[in-house]
Enzyme design. Structure first.
Site, PDB file in Angstrom:
ATOM      1  N   HIS A  12      -4.779  43.183 -18.113  1.00 59.79           N
ATOM      2  CA  HIS A  12      -2.893  43.486 -19.097  1.00 59.79           C
ATOM      3  C   HIS A  12      -2.015  44.914 -18.474  1.00 59.79           C
ATOM      4  CE1 HIS A  12      -5.480  45.332 -22.795  1.00 59.79           C
ATOM      5  NE2 HIS A  12      -4.898  46.606 -21.776  1.00 59.79           N
ATOM      6  N   HIS A  59      -2.239  48.520 -28.535  1.00 63.78           N
ATOM      7  CA  HIS A  59      -1.600  49.435 -28.164  1.00 63.78           C
ATOM      8  C   HIS A  59      -1.521  50.707 -28.882  1.00 63.78           C
ATOM      9  CE1 HIS A  59      -3.327  47.249 -24.675  1.00 63.78           C
ATOM     10  NE2 HIS A  59      -3.335  48.902 -23.865  1.00 63.78           N
ATOM     11  N   HIS A 193     -10.366  51.586 -15.498  1.00 65.16           N
ATOM     12  CA  HIS A 193      -9.676  52.597 -15.293  1.00 65.16           C
ATOM     13  C   HIS A 193      -9.253  53.568 -16.507  1.00 65.16           C
ATOM     14  CE1 HIS A 193      -7.996  49.753 -18.823  1.00 65.16           C
ATOM     15  NE2 HIS A 193      -7.147  50.287 -18.613  1.00 65.16           N
ATOM     16  N   GLU A 240     -11.565  48.223 -22.666  1.00 65.15           N
ATOM     17  CA  GLU A 240     -11.550  47.420 -22.978  1.00 65.15           C
ATOM     18  C   GLU A 240     -12.042  46.084 -22.720  1.00 65.15           C
ATOM     19  OE1 GLU A 240      -6.782  47.965 -22.984  1.00 65.15           O
ATOM     20  OE2 GLU A 240      -7.648  47.903 -21.293  1.00 65.15           O
TER      21      GLU A 240
HETATM   22  C1  DHB Z   1      -2.430  50.801 -17.844  1.00 60.22           C
HETATM   23  C2  DHB Z   1      -3.486  50.170 -17.822  1.00 60.22           C
HETATM   24  C3  DHB Z   1      -3.606  49.933 -19.435  1.00 60.22           C
HETATM   25  O1  DHB Z   1      -4.418  48.699 -19.660  1.00 60.22           O
HETATM   26  C4  DHB Z   1      -2.462  49.839 -19.765  1.00 60.22           C
HETATM   27  O2  DHB Z   1      -2.642  49.334 -22.121  1.00 60.22           O
HETATM   28  C5  DHB Z   1      -1.726  50.761 -20.200  1.00 60.22           C
HETATM   29  C6  DHB Z   1      -1.382  50.695 -19.022  1.00 60.22           C
HETATM   30  C7  DHB Z   1      -2.252  51.162 -16.183  1.00 60.22           C
HETATM   31  O3  DHB Z   1      -2.797  51.296 -15.136  1.00 60.22           O
HETATM   32  O4  DHB Z   1      -0.694  51.632 -15.672  1.00 60.22           O
HETATM   33 FE    FE Z   2      -4.691  48.597 -22.152  1.00 63.76          FE
END
Ligand code: DHB
Ligand code: FE
Length: 279
Positions: A12, A59, A193, A240
């Site tokens: 997302h 978020h 991430h 996530e």
């Molecule tokens: C990013 C990824 C995410 O899952 C999120 O909620 C906010 C930012 C990103 O990779 O920038």
């Molecule tokens: Fe996210």
């Protein structure tokens, strides 16, 4: 009766929403990512679900630190796109399916999954970006959405095993709804991430590939991946990915993988995407 025909897993990344909204989704950076979703849009145009059951995470938009529901089921008639700091995304309001939501809420609680009922909720990129990746920029989203918000932002997040079991209970709930509805379940978020501190920018493609293989072919084993492994291998926001197990639990034991797409980089993360059909 209602039934589940398919599942979609989808990252997302908020930058993808911005790229789509500002008309740069075919530039050198974003073009290859959006191209990977072309087969998905075609598949979706044929699939034509009546309702999408969408598992995502908020978020700190609809919920902040004052209230942190672990599993929150949207039971509203509609959900407005939230202002995440730059104004709300210029995307259509997300229409709900209140009757189906109420049925699922009752079925889950009687099945001993004590979810939180949410009658009013704004939805952030966690929900709207996967819709954009699958539908582009329509005037209206093509079908109603029942959202399930999972807490993966504030410790403690639920286990993959619990998410997998919840998916099975969601399937029981949907299959006991008397109207003939074809339902597609979305599991969103991921992949590896980390957005902060020393390991910011962490991407682990090898682990992501293994995660997808296990999810598709051996979900009993994959759902047992522990929090510490997500943290170590997929970074602090890799957690996530437990949400993909809610989707997987709602599908058959054996599924057909119709499409897989994986791309690095997209903003700070890897974009991962699967289309699974119930056999
Ligand atoms: C990013 C990824 C995410 O899952 C999120 O909620 C906010 C930012 C990103 O990779 O920038
Ligand atoms: Fe996210």
């Amino acid at each position: 009766m209602a039934y589940i025909s398919s599942g979609v897993a989808c990252s997302h990344v908020p930058a993808l929403g911005v790229a789509s909204d500002t008309g740069i989704s075919d530039d050198d950076y974003y073009g290859p990512i959006f191209k990977g979703f072309e087969p998905s849009k075609k598949w979706m145009a044929d699939e034509k679900p009546d309702v999408i059951f969408l598992v995502y995470n908020d978020h700190c938009t609809a919920f902040d630190a004052t209230v942190i529901p672990t599993f929150a089921l949207g039971c509203a008639t509609e959900y407005q796109p939230a202002d995440e700091g730059w104004g709300p995304r210029p995307v259509p309001v997300v229409k709900g399916h209140q009757e189906l939501s109420a049925h699922i809420a009752q079925s889950l609680v009687l099945d001993m999954f004590d979810i939180t009922v949410i009658n009013q909720m704004e939805v952030d990129h966690g929900l709207t970006v996967p819709l954009t990746m699958m539908f582009g920029q329509p005037d209206e989203w093509p079908c109603p959405v029942v959202p399930l918000a999972v807490n993966v932002v504030q410790y403690p997040a639920p286990l993959g095993q619990r998410c997998f079991a919840l998916g099975k209970a969601i399937r029981t709930a949907i299959e006991s709804y008397p109207e003939d509805l074809k339902i597609c379940v979305f599991g969103t978020g991921g992949m590896s991430h980390q957005l902060q501190h020393q390991r910011a920018g962490l991407i682990n493609s090898e682990w992501d590939a293994r995660f997808m293989d296990l999810l598709v072919n051996d979900p009993d084993k994959g759902s047992q991946i522990e929090h510490i492994e997500y943290l170590r291998e997929a970074g602090s926001e890799g957690i996530e990915l437990v949400m993909w197990y809610v989707m997987r639990g709602a599908l058959n034991e054996k599924v057909e993988e119709k499409h897989r797409f994986y791309h690095v980089p997209a903003s700070n993360t890897a974009v991962g995407h699967l289309i699974l059909e119930n056999r």
